[in-house]
Design a protein around this motif. Structure first.
Motif, PDB file in Angstrom:
ATOM      1  N   GLY A  83     -25.808 -65.431 -53.053  1.00 39.72           N
ATOM      2  CA  GLY A  83     -24.753 -65.366 -52.045  1.00 39.72           C
ATOM      3  C   GLY A  83     -25.255 -65.375 -50.616  1.00 39.72           C
ATOM      4  N   HIS A  84     -26.523 -65.133 -50.408  1.00 40.34           N
ATOM      5  CA  HIS A  84     -27.007 -65.072 -49.034  1.00 40.34           C
ATOM      6  C   HIS A  84     -28.517 -65.185 -49.009  1.00 40.34           C
ATOM      7  CE1 HIS A  84     -26.885 -63.737 -44.803  1.00 40.34           C
ATOM      8  NE2 HIS A  84     -25.701 -64.295 -44.863  1.00 40.34           N
ATOM      9  N   VAL A  85     -29.078 -64.923 -47.833  1.00 39.23           N
ATOM     10  CA  VAL A  85     -30.538 -65.017 -47.652  1.00 39.23           C
ATOM     11  C   VAL A  85     -31.247 -64.037 -48.599  1.00 39.23           C
ATOM     12  CG1 VAL A  85     -32.373 -64.883 -45.955  1.00 39.23           C
ATOM     13  CG2 VAL A  85     -30.077 -65.499 -45.238  1.00 39.23           C
ATOM     14  N   LYS A  86     -32.350 -64.486 -49.156  1.00 38.58           N
ATOM     15  CA  LYS A  86     -33.088 -63.631 -50.090  1.00 38.58           C
ATOM     16  C   LYS A  86     -34.034 -62.709 -49.336  1.00 38.58           C
ATOM     17  CE  LYS A  86     -36.301 -63.850 -53.961  1.00 38.58           C
ATOM     18  NZ  LYS A  86     -36.822 -64.708 -55.024  1.00 38.58           N
ATOM     19  N   PHE A 139     -15.831 -56.459 -51.747  1.00 41.15           N
ATOM     20  CA  PHE A 139     -16.894 -57.437 -51.496  1.00 41.15           C
ATOM     21  C   PHE A 139     -17.105 -58.205 -52.790  1.00 41.15           C
ATOM     22  CE2 PHE A 139     -21.250 -58.740 -50.217  1.00 41.15           C
ATOM     23  CZ  PHE A 139     -20.986 -59.080 -48.901  1.00 41.15           C
ATOM     24  N   PRO A 140     -17.529 -59.479 -52.694  1.00 34.95           N
ATOM     25  CA  PRO A 140     -17.780 -60.191 -53.960  1.00 34.95           C
ATOM     26  C   PRO A 140     -18.821 -59.470 -54.844  1.00 34.95           C
ATOM     27  CG  PRO A 140     -17.742 -61.723 -52.114  1.00 34.95           C
ATOM     28  CD  PRO A 140     -17.683 -60.348 -51.516  1.00 34.95           C
ATOM     29  N   PHE A 141     -19.915 -59.000 -54.203  1.00 32.07           N
ATOM     30  CA  PHE A 141     -20.933 -58.261 -54.957  1.00 32.07           C
ATOM     31  C   PHE A 141     -20.676 -56.771 -54.786  1.00 32.07           C
ATOM     32  CE2 PHE A 141     -22.898 -62.325 -53.885  1.00 32.07           C
ATOM     33  CZ  PHE A 141     -23.334 -62.742 -55.138  1.00 32.07           C
ATOM     34  N   ASP A 157      -9.790 -63.927 -63.248  1.00 25.44           N
ATOM     35  CA  ASP A 157      -9.795 -65.150 -62.437  1.00 25.44           C
ATOM     36  C   ASP A 157      -8.533 -65.980 -62.625  1.00 25.44           C
ATOM     37  OD1 ASP A 157     -12.355 -64.963 -61.111  1.00 25.44           O
ATOM     38  OD2 ASP A 157     -13.237 -65.186 -63.102  1.00 25.44           O
ATOM     39  N   LEU A 181      -7.890 -61.661 -57.162  1.00 19.15           N
ATOM     40  CA  LEU A 181      -8.763 -60.627 -56.603  1.00 19.15           C
ATOM     41  C   LEU A 181      -9.175 -61.065 -55.206  1.00 19.15           C
ATOM     42  CD1 LEU A 181      -8.973 -59.503 -59.544  1.00 19.15           C
ATOM     43  CD2 LEU A 181     -11.343 -58.992 -59.018  1.00 19.15           C
ATOM     44  N   VAL A 219     -10.953 -59.969 -51.303  1.00 16.12           N
ATOM     45  CA  VAL A 219     -11.766 -59.026 -50.535  1.00 16.12           C
ATOM     46  C   VAL A 219     -10.952 -58.496 -49.362  1.00 16.12           C
ATOM     47  CG1 VAL A 219     -13.749 -58.811 -48.982  1.00 16.12           C
ATOM     48  CG2 VAL A 219     -14.003 -60.027 -51.149  1.00 16.12           C
ATOM     49  N   GLY A 275     -19.945 -65.176 -63.500  1.00 14.20           N
ATOM     50  CA  GLY A 275     -20.340 -66.464 -62.938  1.00 14.20           C
ATOM     51  C   GLY A 275     -20.991 -66.404 -61.567  1.00 14.20           C
ATOM     52  N   GLN A 276     -21.445 -65.207 -61.147  1.00 10.03           N
ATOM     53  CA  GLN A 276     -22.104 -65.115 -59.839  1.00 10.03           C
ATOM     54  C   GLN A 276     -23.603 -65.358 -59.938  1.00 10.03           C
ATOM     55  OE1 GLN A 276     -20.983 -61.111 -58.712  1.00 10.03           O
ATOM     56  NE2 GLN A 276     -19.543 -61.896 -57.199  1.00 10.03           N
ATOM     57  N   THR A 329     -19.374 -70.847 -64.879  1.00 14.06           N
ATOM     58  CA  THR A 329     -19.502 -71.497 -63.576  1.00 14.06           C
ATOM     59  C   THR A 329     -18.549 -72.680 -63.535  1.00 14.06           C
ATOM     60  OG1 THR A 329     -21.799 -70.867 -63.790  1.00 14.06           O
ATOM     61  CG2 THR A 329     -21.218 -72.161 -61.869  1.00 14.06           C
ATOM     62  N   ARG A 330     -17.347 -72.389 -63.120  1.00 14.03           N
ATOM     63  CA  ARG A 330     -16.315 -73.418 -63.159  1.00 14.03           C
ATOM     64  C   ARG A 330     -16.409 -74.312 -61.936  1.00 14.03           C
ATOM     65  NH1 ARG A 330     -13.024 -69.097 -63.462  1.00 14.03           N
ATOM     66  NH2 ARG A 330     -12.088 -69.848 -61.555  1.00 14.03           N
ATOM     67  N   GLN A 373     -16.323 -64.126 -49.343  1.00 17.82           N
ATOM     68  CA  GLN A 373     -15.665 -64.589 -50.558  1.00 17.82           C
ATOM     69  C   GLN A 373     -15.766 -66.104 -50.729  1.00 17.82           C
ATOM     70  OE1 GLN A 373     -11.741 -62.851 -50.351  1.00 17.82           O
ATOM     71  NE2 GLN A 373     -11.527 -63.024 -52.542  1.00 17.82           N
ATOM     72  N   PHE A 408     -18.212 -67.879 -50.629  1.00 13.51           N
ATOM     73  CA  PHE A 408     -19.380 -68.301 -51.405  1.00 13.51           C
ATOM     74  C   PHE A 408     -19.065 -68.368 -52.889  1.00 13.51           C
ATOM     75  CE2 PHE A 408     -21.640 -65.807 -47.951  1.00 13.51           C
ATOM     76  CZ  PHE A 408     -21.840 -66.932 -47.190  1.00 13.51           C
ATOM     77  N   VAL A 451     -17.309 -69.106 -56.456  1.00 15.25           N
ATOM     78  CA  VAL A 451     -16.640 -70.234 -57.099  1.00 15.25           C
ATOM     79  C   VAL A 451     -15.173 -69.861 -57.256  1.00 15.25           C
ATOM     80  CG1 VAL A 451     -16.537 -71.616 -59.180  1.00 15.25           C
ATOM     81  CG2 VAL A 451     -18.730 -70.760 -58.361  1.00 15.25           C
ATOM     82  N   ARG A 494     -10.886 -71.526 -57.170  1.00 19.70           N
ATOM     83  CA  ARG A 494     -10.006 -72.690 -57.082  1.00 19.70           C
ATOM     84  C   ARG A 494      -9.635 -73.016 -55.643  1.00 19.70           C
ATOM     85  NH1 ARG A 494      -6.092 -69.923 -60.872  1.00 19.70           N
ATOM     86  NH2 ARG A 494      -7.553 -68.354 -60.219  1.00 19.70           N
ATOM     87  N   MET A 533     -24.690 -70.443 -46.835  1.00 23.69           N
ATOM     88  CA  MET A 533     -24.882 -69.271 -45.988  1.00 23.69           C
ATOM     89  C   MET A 533     -25.230 -69.701 -44.579  1.00 23.69           C
ATOM     90  SD  MET A 533     -28.469 -68.622 -47.427  1.00 23.69           S
ATOM     91  CE  MET A 533     -29.657 -69.850 -47.102  1.00 23.69           C
ATOM     92  N   GLN A 558     -32.417 -70.808 -45.000  1.00 23.56           N
ATOM     93  CA  GLN A 558     -33.177 -69.649 -45.484  1.00 23.56           C
ATOM     94  C   GLN A 558     -34.488 -69.475 -44.703  1.00 23.56           C
ATOM     95  OE1 GLN A 558     -32.728 -67.827 -48.738  1.00 23.56           O
ATOM     96  NE2 GLN A 558     -34.507 -66.606 -48.202  1.00 23.56           N
TER      97      GLN A 558
END
Lengths: 400, 201
Positions: free
Chosen positions: A72-75, A140-142, A161, A166, A168, A323-324, A397-398, B74, B76, B78, B80, B88, B92
């Motif tokens: 989801g973001h920078v590692k 938050f998603p995570f 889903d 759902l 945020v 699916g994240q 992972t749709r 959100q 980010f 998957v 619909r 992001m 990186q």
């Protein structure tokens, strides 16, 4: 000589161990000069920690894992050597949804399986009548809130889903959104559940501690590189937090702790709302009905402060389930390595195998099981089997 | 300029999410001057995501004081509702840009596929405008407090003139010499005269 540290937090009750550590002088006693910075979003806390504007932060456990794995973001690899809290969340619903669920309830309404089945009925009825799907707010998603809501409703066959929405929402917007009917329910930590009840716009349906009796919530996170360069400072910070957690857990200190947290520069909410959460006894309905669960929020007691890699594995499994994240042994290992009971023990001068040290280190051999109200027993050794028995298949992972 | 032929690409669509109208205007103006024509400002956080989905931007800029930033994360996921995946904020590898933007108080979300060299000028401009706004605000604060000081000093002078029969010039000299002797600001000495005269009323 004292070490200056910048530490970020979100104004929530589960930041208590951090706030009390600073405001009661436990950090000062450890030679730390901590500046606390309140933040308005989890993204900010994560980014400011990642780029080094913060040395440490009050962070949602799944964000620490996602950041370490680059989801989801920078590692940026983070480590957690202290749990700020276990549990502490609740599912709050609008009066209308509460009434609809109660009409469908068959059994004990405090049993989350009973409410989840009732929700499934409500969802089915709405679909038949062509009504909009119910909307649930989470943080938050995570987030633990995202996974806890999903875990709960999916246990009764509600697809998070497909069957509901759902979304945020920043915690301070939750109550207002419920009052304005922009959401039908939310899952969040306190004070927001209690404030919704006090304002008469929400009913607490279930404590998350009824769904997962021991769910890691917030951690004290630092960058892995920082932890490696500053082991003594990190140990001092952990010790200060442990002392604060011990202080918070003494019932005779609750009023003082609530006053510290209620301060406008900390949380800025009434002290009595905070006291209810600390006492694990919440007002759940506008008519004054109270409900108590000794595990509602654990700040340090029953070994709550010691990071448990099995909890990290459980959170990673939820990311895969929804699916994240892809399922991979390397990612699982990396997720578990974020939680460092070894650093916690070292800070307290405990050696592996000492009395009081439940685990030897990060090895997964002796892990405590992660219990849940429903579903298969969680086994970090067999994630694939666990996910399969939850009905997970690799379709998640749709791309629609 | 490089050897590559100029590419006629349409200006990327940029959405600014900012509750501060002044800062948003400063940024928008900068972007327009730099030739980015498709700029939309959202100041209302109500149904933010659906508005963004409807606009379908290439770049989203949001200030870090905005709690709604978590809502953007959100995108980010998957879902619909998302027509195009949002990547992001910056590359990186570009940790300096990330640091600079967080320092400036802004974050950028960029749709996957937009070329790095097209993002860089937008981000740089955004960072410099945010920093300029912070500086402006700082100067405004200082000007405000200078004006406050000025009012306080004028009132203190008036009191000294009346009580000690001094001219305006003499009253000011007295204030200044006292401030120097006590190693304080003139404003502070003037304030203490006001406080004292309030008490002695």
């Amino acid at each position: 000589m004292s070490t200056a540290l910048h530490v970020g937090f979100i104004p929530l009750i589960d930041a208590a161990a951090l706030l009390v550590a600073v405001d009661k002088g436990f950090t000062k006693a450890e030679g730390l000069d901590v500046t606390l910075a309140p933040e308005v979003s989890w993204s900010n806390v994560r980014d400011k920690l990642n780029v080094g504007l913060f040395d440490a932060a009050h962070l949602m456990a799944p964000i620490a894992i996602a950041s370490s794995l680059g989801f989801g973001h920078v590692k940026v690899p983070l480590v957690a050597s202290f749990n700020l809290g276990l549990n502490g969340n609740a599912i709050t619903v609008s009066p209308a949804l509460h009434a609809a669920i109660l009409r469908e309830v068959e059994g004990d309404p405090f049993d989350p399986m009973v409410t989840a089945r009732a929700l499934a009925h409500v969802v089915a009825t709405r679909r038949k009548s062509g009504a909009e799907p119910l909307t649930f707010g989470m943080t938050f998603p995570f987030s633990t809130h995202n996974y806890q809501l999903r875990f709960w409703m999916a246990a009764a066959g509600v697809d998070p889903d497909e069957d509901v929405r759902l979304v945020v929402l920043p915690p301070p917007y939750m109550v207002d959104s419920l009052a304005k009917r922009q959401v039908d329910a939310f899952c969040v930590g306190d004070p927001w559940n209690s404030i919704a009840v006090d304002l008469g716009v929400g009913h607490i349906l279930n404590f998350v501690s009824d769904i997962l009796p021991r769910a890691v919530e917030k951690v004290l996170a630092v960058r892995q590189s920082w932890a490696e360069r500053n082991p003594q400072v990190l140990a001092a910070l952990v010790r200060a937090a442990v002392h604060a957690a011990d202080f918070i857990e003494q019932p005779e200190n609750r009023a003082e702790v609530a006053d510290i947290l209620a301060h406008p520069e900390r949380m800025g909410v009434p002290a009595d709302v905070i006291q209810r959460a600390l006492a694990c006894r919440l007002k759940i309905a506008p008519d004054g009905t109270m409900h108590e669960d000794k595990n509602y929020l654990l700040v340090g007691r029953d070994g709550a402060a010691r990071p448990d890699p099995a909890q990290a594995a459980w959170l990673y499994a939820q990311m895969v389930r929804w699916g994240q994240a892809p399922l991979s042994p390397a990612a699982l290992e990396a997720a578990m390595a974020v939680f460092r009971p070894g650093l916690y023990d070292a800070a307290l001068g405990r050696r592996p195998g000492d009395a009081g040290s439940v685990l030897s280190d990060n090895g997964i051999g002796e892990l405590r099981l992660v219990d849940a109200f429903a579903g298969p027993r969680f086994d970090p050794h067999n994630l694939e089997g666990y996910l399969a028995s939850l009905g997970y298949s690799h379709h998640e992972t749709r791309s629609d | 300029m490089g050897a590559e032929p100029p590419v006629k690409e349409p200006s990327p669509k940029i959405v600014i999410v900012d509750e501060s109208p002044i800062r948003a205007a400063i940024l928008e103006e900068g972007l327009l001057e730099a030739g980015f024509t498709g700029v939309v400002h959202i100041s209302e956080m109500q149904s933010l995501l659906s508005r963004i989905y409807a606009l379908d931007p290439d770049v989203i800029l949001i200030d870090l004081e905005n709690p709604s930033r978590d809502i953007l994360e959100q995108m980010f996921q998957v879902s619909r509702a998302v027509r195009r995946p949002i990547a992001m904020f910056v590359d990186q590898s570009d940790s300096a840009s990330i640091q600079a933007s967080v320092d400036a108080g802004v974050s950028a979300y960029i749709v996957d596929g937009l070329k790095k060299e097209r993002i860089k000028p937008i981000l740089d401009l955004c960072i410099s405008r945010f920093n300029a706004f912070a500086k402006l605000q700082d100067e405004l604060e200082r000007a405000k407090s200078a004006l406050e000081d000025r009012k306080v000093i004028d009132r203190a002078k008036g009191i000294l003139m009346k009580l000690k029969g001094l001219t305006e010039e003499e009253a000011y000299v007295l204030l200044r010499s006292t401030a120097m002797r006590e190693k304080k600001k003139i404003g502070e000495i003037a304030q203490s005269i006001l406080t004292a005269s309030e008490l002695l009323k």
